[in-house]
Design a protein around this motif. Sequence first.
Motif: not given
Lengths: 347, 285
Positions: A47, A50, A52, A72-73, A76-79, A81, A152
Amino acid sequence: MAIIEIKNIAKTFGTYEALKDINLTVEDQEFMVLLGASGCGKTTLLRIIAGLESPTQGEVWIGDRRIDHLPARERGISMVFQNYAIFPHMTVAENIGFGLKMSKIPADELKRRVEKNAELMHIEHLLKRYSGELSGGQRQRVAVARALAMEPDVILMDEPLSNLDALLRLEMRAELKGVLQQSNTTAIYVTHDQVEAMSLADRVSVMNAGEIVQADKPMELYRNPATQFVASFIGSPPMNFLIASNTSNGFWVIENETLSGPSIAEQSILLAIRPEDVRLSDSGLPAVVRLVEPLGPHLLVTTDVGSNQFRAILDSDSQIQEGQKIFLKPNVERIRWFHPETYRAVF
Amino acid sequence: MWNQAKKLPYLLIAPSAAFLMIFFLYPFASVITQAFEHSSTDGYSLTNFQEVFSHWKFSISLENTLLLTAAVVPIQLALALLMATMVNSMRKGRDLILYIWTIPLGISDLAAGIIWLVIFEQTGFLNSLMLNLGLIERPVALLTYQNPMMIFVAIALAEIWRATAIMLVILVAGIGLIPREYYEAASVFRASKWQQFIRITLPLLKPSLQTALILRVILAFEVFAVVAALGGTLFPVLMGETYIYQFDLLNSGAAAAIALVILGLSIAFTLIVLRILKVPKGVTM
Ligand SMILES: Nc1ncnc2c1ncn2[C@@H]1O[C@H](COP(=O)(O)OP(=O)(O)O)[C@@H](O)[C@H]1O
Ligand SMILES: [Mg+2]
């Protein structure tokens, strides 16, 4: 180029130190698995990467960009969950395209990428459904497709398979590995399942109580655990631990069996042997058989060596009964030695 | 045993059902019959409705009621959404702020009207403020028939002050039910705070928005005491007319007819709100 560098990251919740001075480099396009028991801080670290959660201390870099202060936005990361977080009021297609829409990707390109990734995850027939109309495995596929659709540099996954049943988990594991290998992304994958970690990872970082204990290739981790913790954590059934005492330079004795090992000036040493690294013999460690479990290809034999429990994996032809006294000969090459006080490997 | 267990819920529900039958359904049925009965005709007729509709005050009160609703409810909705979002992103003092904001709910609508009358009347706070600031030379009568706009604004303000909290508490509860995970996913997938509000909060809040809007619109159609205190006879509304027919003109047939008009409006708007804020089939929230 997406090298992830985590420098001196620490995180405290109130007075509780969830992460203590984490340093980790994940190479470009590497598949890194964070492995550790529940509560050791894996999710917290993910987190923080990311965006968060904010670290109490330390820096996170992706390539030559320092990102720990960015929202977070903008990272350039994808997650993916743990509970998928599929938006319930959007269709599968809208979910997969969500990030693209937010990034103002043109509609035709968005459509193309949604379809491509839906196909990749074999959910193209579900595009019009809502998340409430999907099974757990299908939701998981949507979550992965949504992350991949962003194309990403970095993809983060928090126990993405832990909510699936065993068979599905096996299937998804293989699929995930294939998909990610083709995608040129750097991946950090969190799990508490060592089999999952070993089978997926280019490298595994073993975490314990907010620290990274060892980051290595799976086989290296298995063969050369850096600490007694890693040795006990990796492998099932786990390694056997025995305490031997010093006789002369480099020779250690345990239950009348003398083994050659490292030369350190300590009274005793901790040695670790994998259950498969012993064989039945006329001499060796004297063991009293407590339990014999036939596992098909071999026997899992639980014994007492002195007052220590000791497990051995033996040939399934071995004629062994409970209560019997046997001798187990360790493969000396495979024995790992740990310092009796620091619990670190000694050679 | 099984039989008893099956009967129990009905037994427990029975008293409240009986209570509702006696004190709600019966008067309701009698209002309906009253509305369609008239001394000049035998049996049922629309005479009461004709009488009410042909009176010059009816269209004005209908217009006023609808105008007031149209002015007040959207502002309250926006305010309540803003306040609910703010409250929900607070870490400390969340409950305290919520209690303070809901204080007007504890005040009767007549009292609320009087509070605002004290502000707007000729010897009121607003006049003394403007006097002290030198904006005016002597107190002016604000709420007079020459000044219908002022009356409208005063009533709207009082209504907004009094009843925004009803929507607020419903929306706060609703927003609290949206899992934080969705916001986290949205922020990872490039949504700004505003986009999160539009794409996550609003659609997932639909059930609460339905409840809040329906409740608020129905209450707006029934507005009475605040208007009576601030506008008196200068700003006729439907509920006020009902009161006048019933107690001043002793014409309960006409009063019942207007009451049914208000009911009809309420039902119509409830259906419209349900329609607009429909949750698509297949969505489980
Ligand atoms: N927001 C929080 N507030 C307080 N403690 C937390 C918070 N998040 C995590 N923790 C604590 O930090 C530790 C690590 O949590 P987590 O990173 O979720 O572990 P893991 O994912 O390895 O199971 C746990 O002991 C957990 O209770
Ligand atoms: Mg976790």
